[in-house]
Every structure is written in C-alpha cells, then in structure tokens.
Enzyme design. Structure first.
Site, short mmCIF file in Angstrom:
data_model
loop_
_atom_site.label_atom_id
_atom_site.label_comp_id
_atom_site.label_asym_id
_atom_site.label_seq_id
_atom_site.Cartn_x
_atom_site.Cartn_y
_atom_site.Cartn_z
N ASP A 297 0.87 -1.19 0.00
CA ASP A 297 0.00 0.00 0.00
C ASP A 297 0.90 1.23 0.00
OD1 ASP A 297 -1.73 -2.14 0.60
OD2 ASP A 297 -3.05 -0.85 1.78
N LYS B 160 -7.00 3.39 -3.24
CA LYS B 160 -7.43 3.39 -1.84
C LYS B 160 -7.65 4.82 -1.39
CE LYS B 160 -5.37 2.06 2.66
NZ LYS B 160 -4.22 1.35 3.28
N LYS C 52 -10.48 0.30 -2.38
CA LYS C 52 -10.34 0.09 -0.95
C LYS C 52 -10.62 1.37 -0.18
CE LYS C 52 -6.99 -1.21 2.66
NZ LYS C 52 -5.62 -1.72 2.95
#
Length: 318
Positions: free
Chosen positions: A155, A218, A254
């Site tokens: 991430d 995300k 996400k």
C-alpha cells in the site's frame, strides 16, 4: 488477487476536461446514508462477505511481534467457531482478506501466518506512509525491502503536492516506478483524498494511478482528518468504471479510515454493488481497511445467532 492491471501510457486527455458536480455527488451520498440495511440471515451473509474483504490492520508506533502474532491469529479466526457453526459456515474457510502492517513488522506477520498454516497475504504500507514526504529513492527502497521481507501486497502513498500543483506527469512517473519496485506484489495506491482539495482532483488522481499500473486505488491512510467518505467513494468508483470501459482492466477499490461499524461496512458493499457490480464484491477487487471494524461485525453476528448482546469476555480476541 485478480490479474494485474498492466496500466497504460499517460493519457492526459482522459482528465483534461473533468468536471465533478459536487452538489449532486453530495446529495447522492446523503441518500446512500439513508439506505435501509438488510436484516436477519441476509445481514449475516453480507457481514461475512465484509469479513473476507477486510485488510486487518495495525499501524501503531508501539506495534510488537506479540501483538502482530495476535492480529494474525484473529485474521485466521475472525469469527468465533461456534458462531460460524450456527450459520453452517464453519467449513467455508472464512478469513480476512489480508493482514496489513508496517514494513518492520512484515517478517513477524509472515512467520505468524505460516505457523498458523494459512495463506492469508501480508500487506505492507510503504513509500513514506503516511505523509508521502519522502524522497523517491527512499520510497522505492522501502517498497523493495517490504517485498523482500515477504509482503505480497504493498500500500503506497502518493505525493499529494504533485496533485495540488497539477504535476500529472510527475505523479504518473512516481507511481509507475513504485509499481516496478513492487515486482510481483500487488500495489494499492493511497490517494489521501482528504488532502487533495477537490473531488475533481480525486477523480484525476484516481485515473493517473490506474494508468500507472495500480492494482487497487485506496481512499486514505487512516491518519488524515478526513478519511473514507461516500462522496469520495462514488467519484473513485466511477473513475474505476471509466478506466475499465477504456482499457478492459479491472482495478480494485479500498475505502480505509474511520470505518468502524457493521452498518457502514454493509453500506460500502451495497455502494460497490450499485456502482461497479457484483463482480467487484470479492477480496480480489474490494477491500475494507480497518482495525476495529471486525469487533463490531462479530458482535452483530453474535447477536444474530444468540439473540443477546455480547459481553466483553464473550469475544476476547476482538
């Protein structure tokens, strides 16, 4: 995870004339908040689906091997066994989607999950998390170390200044290099939407991140003042849909930060179903970034099965 997003050449024409009708998006988000949630067995089914999409996370300065091991145990056993048996789901392999930690704790998580005999992937934040205020060389080195330690998902965080100053070529190149540093590990790109200034910037950053090869986009690090919100979610999912129409590549979504209740989790699932379709309702294309959400989901399942509210000692590992 699903197949990789190969990315595309930088196509600035896709974002050059973007306009987001903020009042309309906000009105739509307000309607989303008022959606009636599902009840009974349907609710239990949606909650178990949410569990399988959780990136169970600990990102604290006081993380130690012991609390990472505890997190990994919970990742493999997210819902009490007797509750799953009551739902006839005890033999369905219900686990969370991934365990997410800092790079320094990746080896602890990999070893704990290996000892537990499960194949849950370890995700690591990297690239100057959470601020992104780190030289690119350092970001790339951190990504490579996390992969070397055993992380199968990375991430990354973007440099928000590149968005705020309209340096789209620079943003594309930075994310592209991060993607190369990830190697075989899947890459989720954190946009930190609460710091991008406008919904139009959120859309543009989403498109650039996908062009550069992000496998997921995300919302947030969870450290910003404003994290995952429904208006931002709508804009990001419509960017994902447009990118899919343009390229045929499916990119995951996400939301992360501030998602604490079972009702919120179900609402996010319903929103994904409405905006992207049921094929996105899998851990390969949808994740929920959360540290405390699982506790509330297990409490709701406990109530559904037993008809009473869980006491603190009933769910000791929550």
């Amino acid at each position: 995870m699903a197949g990789r997003n190969a990315g595309t050449e930088l196509e600035l024409g896709w974002i050059s004339k973007v306009h987001v009708n903020r009042p309309a998006v906000v009105r739509h988000a307000e309607r989303i908040k008022k959606w009636r949630t599902v009840k009974g067995h349907w609710q239990a089914a949606w909650l178990l689906k949410a569990v399988t999409c959780i990136d169970l996370t600990t990102l604290s300065g006081d993380d130690t091997p012991s609390n990472v091991h505890r997190l990994c145990f919970k990742a493999k056993h997210p819902i009490r066994e007797d509750l799953l048996k009551a739902l006839d789901m005890h033999d369905k392999g219900v686990t969370v989607g991934a365990v997410c930690v800092y790079p320094a704790r990746v080896i602890d998580a990999v070893n704990a999950l290996k000892a537990a005999g499960c194949n849950i992937p370890v995700a690591s934040v990297a690239a100057g998390f959470p601020s992104g205020q780190t030289p690119l060389e350092t970001k790339l080195a951190e990504i490579k170390l996390a992969v070397e330690y055993g992380a199968r998902e990375i991430d990354i965080v973007i440099s928000r200044s590149l968005v705020l100053t309209g340096q789209w070529e620079g943003l594309y190149e930075e994310i592209r290099q991060c993607r190369e540093a990830c190697g075989e590990a899947h890459m989720k790109t954190i946009l930190a939407t609460g710091e991008l200034g406008s919904l139009a910037n959120v859309y543009k950053a989403s498109m650039i991140a996908m062009m550069a090869g992000s496998d997921f986009i995300k919302t947030s690090t969870g450290k910003e003042v404003e994290n995952a919100t429904f208006p931002v979610g709508v804009v990001m999912m419509r960017a994902i849909r447009e990118y899919y129409w343009q390229t045929g590549n499916k990119v995951g979504f996400k939301p992360a930060g501030g998602i604490r209740t079972a009702k919120e989790a179900i609402t996010w699932l319903m929103l994904v179903k409405e905006e992207l379709g049921v094929e996105w309702l899998t851990p390969e294309l949808f994740r929920l970034g959360a540290s405390s959400l699982l506790e509330d989901i297990e409490k709701q399942i406990f109530y559904h099965v037993t008809g009473s509210y869980a006491l603190k000692h009933d769910l000791a590992m929550a």
